[in-house]
Design a protein around this motif. Structure first.
Motif, PDB file in Angstrom:
ATOM      1  N   GLN A  42      40.313  26.912  36.931  1.00  0.00           N
ATOM      2  CA  GLN A  42      41.636  27.205  37.135  1.00  0.00           C
ATOM      3  C   GLN A  42      42.133  27.265  35.682  1.00  0.00           C
ATOM      4  O   GLN A  42      43.172  27.973  35.396  1.00  0.00           O
ATOM      5  CB  GLN A  42      42.642  26.374  37.764  1.00  0.00           C
ATOM      6  N   LYS A  43      41.488  26.478  34.879  1.00  0.00           N
ATOM      7  CA  LYS A  43      41.788  26.572  33.303  1.00  0.00           C
ATOM      8  C   LYS A  43      41.271  27.740  32.642  1.00  0.00           C
ATOM      9  O   LYS A  43      41.823  28.422  31.832  1.00  0.00           O
ATOM     10  CB  LYS A  43      41.604  25.257  32.843  1.00  0.00           C
ATOM     11  N   THR A  44      40.151  27.845  32.764  1.00  0.00           N
ATOM     12  CA  THR A  44      39.337  28.854  31.951  1.00  0.00           C
ATOM     13  C   THR A  44      38.890  30.237  32.578  1.00  0.00           C
ATOM     14  O   THR A  44      38.470  31.122  31.866  1.00  0.00           O
ATOM     15  CB  THR A  44      38.024  28.301  31.340  1.00  0.00           C
ATOM     16  N   ALA A  45      38.817  30.073  33.959  1.00  0.00           N
ATOM     17  CA  ALA A  45      38.357  31.193  34.854  1.00  0.00           C
ATOM     18  C   ALA A  45      36.968  31.611  34.636  1.00  0.00           C
ATOM     19  O   ALA A  45      36.352  32.456  35.344  1.00  0.00           O
ATOM     20  CB  ALA A  45      39.340  32.409  34.434  1.00  0.00           C
ATOM     21  N   LYS A  46      36.384  30.466  34.068  1.00  0.00           N
ATOM     22  CA  LYS A  46      34.750  30.687  34.151  1.00  0.00           C
ATOM     23  C   LYS A  46      34.182  30.102  35.526  1.00  0.00           C
ATOM     24  O   LYS A  46      34.894  29.382  36.077  1.00  0.00           O
ATOM     25  CB  LYS A  46      34.215  29.780  32.882  1.00  0.00           C
ATOM     26  N   PRO A  47      32.939  30.376  35.605  1.00  0.00           N
ATOM     27  CA  PRO A  47      32.473  30.170  36.881  1.00  0.00           C
ATOM     28  C   PRO A  47      32.118  28.529  37.050  1.00  0.00           C
ATOM     29  O   PRO A  47      31.767  27.868  35.937  1.00  0.00           O
ATOM     30  CB  PRO A  47      30.862  30.558  36.876  1.00  0.00           C
ATOM     31  N   SER A  48      32.558  27.961  38.019  1.00  0.00           N
ATOM     32  CA  SER A  48      32.561  26.367  38.303  1.00  0.00           C
ATOM     33  C   SER A  48      31.493  26.105  39.249  1.00  0.00           C
ATOM     34  O   SER A  48      31.619  26.237  40.214  1.00  0.00           O
ATOM     35  CB  SER A  48      33.791  25.847  38.668  1.00  0.00           C
TER      36      SER A  48
END
Length: 372
Positions: free
Chosen positions: A264-270
């Motif tokens: 939610q913070k970076t929009a990078k894959p988690s």
């Protein structure tokens, strides 16, 4: 600045007589750390008045003072109604260091009161945070940050930090008492009894089977090591680290597995535990990484706490049970966290691969699982 007094050893009987006149006491202790059963030591006891218009605070250093000299103060604390922020911790420290054995039926815990007032899922319940939010001021000392770090902290700094805690706890108690509805105040009164019961359970602890613990540690080490070798073979990368988010993200991209969630913070894959399990059918590496992380987490949780407890000379595991840690009202646990032991992952992995599941216990009613 508000008045307070640092009480010397010869003044303790006089202090106890003064406290006797107060209907209830606010309590805060200072220590070298936050783990009374793992070797952290008491540094001082802070007390203040609750009830009436009197606002007085005292700090009594305890380092180098014989328990019998502190006896008058400790015995008083065994009888008086006590208010504190996360007060169970303070009383564990007093019990461990000075043999405190209070007979109070209830402990008035400000953190429980604050949780009843706050509406968010994860509110800041720290004393400093509550003070800033509801009383509108910040602490005047940074001694709290340096306590337990090995850095020098003067007696005056420790005392000032302690009486700031006392004052904030007292004023927040009156604030919440005015703000809470009669129904929530009644619930708080009931939870004060629960706090007492939880303290008793924590104090009693759960006996540790040292031989079984050793077997479990060996099993976990063997399985973690074997799992790492297996994952690196699947990833075709000799230095692959399954606990490294960049490594795992790069592997998933190389395998053509699209991310199922993003930060939610970076929009990078988690690629957290849930994400790895969700794609476990896409490639064997996904399930292997999820299982590996589960075992690493498990090894660092209950077994690690049990081992540290034994090293400290204790024979029972003393965790923390919280009647304020969730928004749903259920009890939560920490130090170690008994509810995050990954039964589900390991058993899901076992079902997928046809393995057996080994269950083991460190106490009569607490069970963990690890793939075998």
């Amino acid at each position: 600045m508000f008045p307070f007094q640092i009480v010397q050893a010869h003044e303790l009987p006089k202090l106890a007589a003064r406290l006797e006149r107060w209907p209830a006491l606010v309590l805060d202790v200072e220590a070298t750390g936050v783990a009374p059963y793992l070797g952290d030591e008491l540094r001082g006891i802070g007390v203040g008045a609750v009830g009436g218009d009197v606002e007085e605070y005292f700090y009594a250093p305890t380092e180098g003072i014989a328990p019998e000299i502190l006896g008058p103060l400790v015995r008083l604390l065994e009888r008086k109604p006590l208010l504190g922020h996360n007060i169970k911790y303070d009383l564990h420290m007093l019990a461990q260091a000075l043999g405190w054995a209070g007979g109070q039926e209830r402990f008035f815990d400000l953190i429980v009161m604050a949780r009843l007032y706050e509406r968010g899922d994860h509110p800041d319940l720290s004393l400093e945070g509550l003070t800033q939010q509801h009383l509108g001021y910040s602490y005047a000392t940074d001694a709290a940050k340096r306590l337990g770090t090995g850095k020098d902290v003067t007696l005056a700094e420790i005392a000032l930090k302690c009486v700031h805690d006392l004052r904030a706890t007292r004023h927040l108690y009156y604030f919440f008492k005015e703000k809470l509805s009669s129904e929530l105040l009644h619930l708080f009164a009931e939870q004060c009894r629960v706090s007492r019961d939880l303290w008793d359970i924590e104090r009693r602890g759960e006996l540790i089977d040292a031989e079984y613990l050793g077997r479990m540690e060996t099993l976990l080490t063997e399985r973690v090591d074997a799992s790492l070798v297996h994952i690196r073979e699947l990833a075709n990368a000799e230095k692959f680290n399954p606990n490294s988010p960049p490594h795992v993200a790069a592997l998933m991209a190389r395998l053509g597995i699209e991310p199922v969630k993003r930060s939610q913070k970076t929009a990078k894959p988690s690629w957290d535990k849930g994400a790895m399990l969700e794609v476990r059918g896409r490639h064997p590496a996904a399930l292997a990484i999820a299982k590996h992380r589960a075992m690493v987490h498990l090894a660092a949780n209950v077994p690690a706490y049990c081992r540290a407890t034994l090293r400290a000379g204790e024979t029972a595991l003393h965790g923390t049970l919280k009647n304020w840690g969730t928004g749903t009202g259920r009890a939560a646990s920490s130090d170690p966290n008994r509810q995050n032991d990954p039964h589900g992952w390991l058993q899901a992995g076992a079902e997928a691969e046809g393995d057996e599941v080994l269950s083991w216990a460190v106490g009569p009613e607490q069970e963990l699982s690890v793939e075998r």
